[in-house]
Design a protein around this motif. Structure first.
Motif, PDB file in Angstrom:
ATOM      1  N   LEU A   3       0.834  -1.199   0.000  1.00 14.27           N
ATOM      2  CA  LEU A   3       0.000   0.000   0.000  1.00 14.27           C
ATOM      3  C   LEU A   3       0.872   1.253   0.000  1.00 14.27           C
ATOM      4  CD1 LEU A   3      -2.621  -1.057   2.698  1.00 14.27           C
ATOM      5  CD2 LEU A   3      -2.958  -1.021   0.227  1.00 14.27           C
ATOM      6  N   ASP A   4       0.458   2.245  -0.765  1.00 10.87           N
ATOM      7  CA  ASP A   4       1.155   3.525  -0.755  1.00 10.87           C
ATOM      8  C   ASP A   4       0.799   4.267   0.529  1.00 10.87           C
ATOM      9  OD1 ASP A   4       2.698   5.596  -2.476  1.00 10.87           O
ATOM     10  OD2 ASP A   4       0.974   6.713  -1.718  1.00 10.87           O
ATOM     11  N   VAL A   5       1.691   5.132   0.974  1.00  8.48           N
ATOM     12  CA  VAL A   5       1.464   5.882   2.214  1.00  8.48           C
ATOM     13  C   VAL A   5       0.149   6.658   2.164  1.00  8.48           C
ATOM     14  CG1 VAL A   5       2.322   7.771   3.646  1.00  8.48           C
ATOM     15  CG2 VAL A   5       3.913   6.070   2.771  1.00  8.48           C
ATOM     16  N   LEU A   6      -0.191   7.202   1.002  1.00  5.00           N
ATOM     17  CA  LEU A   6      -1.406   8.017   0.893  1.00  5.00           C
ATOM     18  C   LEU A   6      -2.680   7.200   1.099  1.00  5.00           C
ATOM     19  CD1 LEU A   6      -0.558  10.453  -2.048  1.00  5.00           C
ATOM     20  CD2 LEU A   6      -0.344  10.817   0.415  1.00  5.00           C
ATOM     21  N   TYR A  40       3.403  10.203   8.977  1.00  2.44           N
ATOM     22  CA  TYR A  40       3.094  11.057   7.820  1.00  2.44           C
ATOM     23  C   TYR A  40       2.889  12.504   8.272  1.00  2.44           C
ATOM     24  CZ  TYR A  40       0.687  13.026   3.787  1.00  2.44           C
ATOM     25  OH  TYR A  40       0.326  13.829   2.725  1.00  2.44           O
ATOM     26  N   THR A  41       2.157  12.680   9.379  1.00  6.64           N
ATOM     27  CA  THR A  41       1.919  14.024   9.919  1.00  6.64           C
ATOM     28  C   THR A  41       3.241  14.697  10.281  1.00  6.64           C
ATOM     29  OG1 THR A  41      -0.229  13.327  10.809  1.00  6.64           O
ATOM     30  CG2 THR A  41       0.747  15.327  11.733  1.00  6.64           C
ATOM     31  N   ASP A  42       4.124  13.937  10.925  1.00  6.14           N
ATOM     32  CA  ASP A  42       5.434  14.479  11.309  1.00  6.14           C
ATOM     33  C   ASP A  42       6.272  14.813  10.075  1.00  6.14           C
ATOM     34  OD1 ASP A  42       4.662  14.067  13.917  1.00  6.14           O
ATOM     35  OD2 ASP A  42       5.726  12.166  14.131  1.00  6.14           O
ATOM     36  N   TRP A  43       6.160  13.967   9.050  1.00  7.75           N
ATOM     37  CA  TRP A  43       6.930  14.191   7.823  1.00  7.75           C
ATOM     38  C   TRP A  43       6.465  15.455   7.107  1.00  7.75           C
ATOM     39  CZ3 TRP A  43       5.231  12.777   2.522  1.00  7.75           C
ATOM     40  CH2 TRP A  43       6.233  13.019   1.578  1.00  7.75           C
ATOM     41  N   VAL A  44       5.159  15.669   7.070  1.00  6.99           N
ATOM     42  CA  VAL A  44       4.606  16.878   6.445  1.00  6.99           C
ATOM     43  C   VAL A  44       5.137  18.120   7.154  1.00  6.99           C
ATOM     44  CG1 VAL A  44       2.489  18.212   6.080  1.00  6.99           C
ATOM     45  CG2 VAL A  44       2.531  15.778   5.534  1.00  6.99           C
ATOM     46  N   LYS A  96      14.099  13.597   4.766  1.00  5.53           N
ATOM     47  CA  LYS A  96      14.313  12.457   3.866  1.00  5.53           C
ATOM     48  C   LYS A  96      14.465  11.158   4.651  1.00  5.53           C
ATOM     49  CE  LYS A  96      17.108  11.020  -0.097  1.00  5.53           C
ATOM     50  NZ  LYS A  96      18.219  11.395  -1.010  1.00  5.53           N
ATOM     51  N   GLU A  97      15.200  11.221   5.751  1.00  4.52           N
ATOM     52  CA  GLU A  97      15.391  10.028   6.579  1.00  4.52           C
ATOM     53  C   GLU A  97      14.066   9.586   7.202  1.00  4.52           C
ATOM     54  OE1 GLU A  97      18.017   8.489  10.440  1.00  4.52           O
ATOM     55  OE2 GLU A  97      18.143  10.575   9.769  1.00  4.52           O
ATOM     56  N   HIS A  98      13.284  10.566   7.650  1.00  2.62           N
ATOM     57  CA  HIS A  98      11.986  10.258   8.252  1.00  2.62           C
ATOM     58  C   HIS A  98      11.044   9.650   7.206  1.00  2.62           C
ATOM     59  CE1 HIS A  98       8.888  10.722  11.358  1.00  2.62           C
ATOM     60  NE2 HIS A  98       8.067  10.997  10.359  1.00  2.62           N
ATOM     61  N   GLU A  99      11.085  10.185   5.994  1.00  2.00           N
ATOM     62  CA  GLU A  99      10.244   9.650   4.922  1.00  2.00           C
ATOM     63  C   GLU A  99      10.600   8.193   4.634  1.00  2.00           C
ATOM     64  OE1 GLU A  99       9.133  10.391   0.191  1.00  2.00           O
ATOM     65  OE2 GLU A  99      10.805  11.464   1.126  1.00  2.00           O
TER      66      GLU A  99
END
Length: 205
Positions: A3-6, A40-44, A96-99
């Motif tokens: 599954l994609d993250v989205l 995802y929230t943290d990455w945004v 980038k690392e978090h992603e």
């Protein structure tokens, strides 16, 4: 394909509850879905912070240009820009690392379980959807023969241990004659299609 993250993000067209329900059916962690959403929230936010720092760099650069145009000293602004540049690089690296970690965690969630799939943690509740055998012929059941995977193991044509390490239960690698057999079946299938004037197509490797 995972599954994609989205797929986890409701406001991006995803359906988090659908994934949670799929995890429940598998008997796996539902909390994992929420962990991906939080990541995802943290990455945004990290991405936003990096973009905001870049805007500050651009603003300072304009101030430096104005100072130089007026033939004024801009050493303090140059030093400030240098500091901001370093912050941008660090923040982008962190993002980038978090992603990477986020996508890695998301990849541990399996594909959605179909609505018609029986819910069970064992194979005892498997349902027979349909059966088939040649018309007007009886199906002969033999009990004194080896299963296909046992034959492959005896021929050293399959590696189940390495396959399980890479792809989990039921994963396997073809080896030696197993590879040749697979290629022969592909060739036979393509030849049959050609003889039947059927258009052949294939995914790029």
């Amino acid at each position: 394909m995972t599954l994609d993250v989205l797929h986890f993000i409701d406001n991006k067209g995803g359906n988090a509850e659908e994934i949670r329900e799929s995890q429940r059916k598998r008997g796996l962690s539902v909390e994992l879905v929420d962990e991906v959403i939080q990541m995802y929230t943290d990455w945004v936010k990290l991405d936003y912070d990096a973009a905001n720092l870049s805007k500050q760099v651009n603003a300072v650069q304009k101030e430096i240009a104005a100072k130089k145009k007026a033939k004024e000293n801009a050493d303090e602004l140059v030093a400030k820009k240098k500091e901001l540049d370093a912050q941008v690089i660090a923040k982008r690296a962190e993002s980038k690392e978090h992603e990477h970690k986020m996508r890695q965690k998301a990849s541990t969630v399996g594909n959605l379980v179909g609505t018609g799939v029986p819910v069970s943690l064992t194979e005892d509740d498997n349902k027979t959807i349909r059966t088939w055998h040649p018309e007007n012929k009886e199906v002969e059941k033999k009990s004194n023969i080896l299963a296909h995977h046992e034959v492959m193991l005896r021929l050293d044509a399959i590696d189940l241990e390495r396959g399980a390490k890479i792809a989990g239960h039921r994963g396997y690698f073809l080896t030696n004659d197993g590879i040749d057999l697979n290629q022969a079946l592909i060739s036979y299938g393509l030849t049959s299609c050609a003889n039947a004037a059927t258009r052949r197509s294939s995914l790029p490797s």
